[in-house]
Write an enzyme that holds these catalytic residues in place. Sequence first.
Site, PDB file in Angstrom:
ATOM      1  N   GLU A 264      42.549  36.932  40.415  1.00 49.21           N
ATOM      2  CA  GLU A 264      42.585  37.481  41.772  1.00 49.21           C
ATOM      3  C   GLU A 264      43.435  36.511  42.573  1.00 49.21           C
ATOM      4  O   GLU A 264      42.999  35.411  42.913  1.00 49.21           O
ATOM      5  CB  GLU A 264      41.137  37.560  42.271  1.00 49.21           C
ATOM      6  N   CYS A 298      43.289  36.395  51.209  1.00 48.67           N
ATOM      7  CA  CYS A 298      44.434  36.987  50.508  1.00 48.67           C
ATOM      8  C   CYS A 298      44.525  38.479  50.815  1.00 48.67           C
ATOM      9  O   CYS A 298      45.566  39.090  50.593  1.00 48.67           O
ATOM     10  CB  CYS A 298      44.383  36.711  49.009  1.00 48.67           C
TER      11      CYS A 298
END
Length: 506
Positions: A264, A298
Amino acid sequence: MPKQTLNLFKLHEAAPAGGTGRMFIKGNAEDTICNSPLADSHLLSLAQASTEQADIIAHAAQEAFLIWRNVPAPKRAQVIKTIAKHIQKNSDSLARLMTVEMGKPFWEAKAEVAGVINTANYAASLFHTIGGGQFPSGRENVELSEKWHPLGPVLVVTAFNFPYALWAWNAFIALICGNSVVWKPAPQTPLCAIAIQQVIAEALKEHPEAPEGLLSYIIGSNDDVAIPLVNNPIFPLVSATGSTPMGLAVNKAVSARLGRTILELGGNGAALFTPSANKEQALRLAFFSATLNSGQRCTALRRLLVHESLFTEITNRLNNAFNSWPVGDVYQEGHRLSTLVDEAAAQRFNTKIESLRKDNVELFTSNVELPNEGHYVHPCLALLDKDAPQPQEETFGPLLYIQPYSSLDEAIEKHNAVPQGLSAGIFSNDLNEVHRFTSVGGGESGVTMINDNTGGPEVMVAFGGIKNSGIGSEKGSDSWKQYMRRQSIMTNYQNNQPSDMGINFK
Ligand code: UN1
């Protein structure tokens, strides 16, 4: 205040660098310095773990796995629920520690802890559904089916910006599937890891059947701990959150030993602000999407693509929102501009703003007064000309690019013209437009938000990026499959069954 918070978890110089559930070990490698970004104050020096200690933890996880995989899934669920109950009991203290250690405003930190509890309860509920199916065979009296088995110890490597959630998304799903877990937390947030492991230790006292080594953690340097663990074949799966270069390195190391990864990684998400949007709602959501955790997500909105008919108005109104965003006092309810995680993060942010200025990008920098202490930066709106290329890098902080577009196709093309593909958004009440954005050839992203905050979606669906944003997914839907291995089974339940696959066994 910081010292009182540390006392909640008895965190002092002798804090343990590792633990296997109920037992903790003091590190025997060099110290790491734990600071609070709030006032850049020294919290404590922590002796980190050595390579030998990392190896001991890995072997304990292997031993635990051999026991835990045979514990029936409903019983595993009970252990997870007990852990959730103890996290709930300690949620304010855990959130407070997060605020102290990495600067996330307290109300956002509390929301993260609530998300951890949700994830645990969701994972516990999976015992009803994880499993395989049956398939029609081409032969009589033959049954085709599949079984799903746990994988082994799972190594979870997390980033600083969600000190508990990134671990929880992996750990609880891994546990319900029958795996054990070793957690290597981010260098900026070791204390959060120690604290939540202490909470787990309390919970495990209620479950003597849960083996030591089931949920472990280890704090250490990349060279001594992270790299040896990533290379260790005890871990069939490594799930890591962080930058794209980190992900590439982990992927290379793990795939060299034919292990699996879930990665991720960075984002660079865009949202489309279309003429049919509910303007007030879209403005508020765009602002929050860009600025939650001061842009240290993010999934943050980095690029807002606005229809040219609205561009001037939206730019001015967002500029006002940036300028009236309250600063500091991270313990107050409400959305605050908070400090970035450390001095290096603030420097990287300011260097980026300087380079945009040198490139003559028009910048609206908020003129709010920043506190003297901490690593605050001025939030910034960067105006891109209609034909300007898309920014290719993620800047981890409160920087939002804003750019006009004329047609939906043009906006989609701009949306996709970056190497990343994590979280995207569209503000629109036009069904055709929304459909076009989410269909093949539309917005390239792992997660798409329609008229919502860009961020990790609710736990029931999968979360993961495409392109340079990663591999695989965490949390819901069928993400659990990545924490298990499939076994295909053919059962011939009659004696002397002849084959119709071209070979006669008679
Ligand atoms: C969220 O946006 O709610 O840094 C979670 C990130 C992800 C987690 C997102 N690793 O944005």
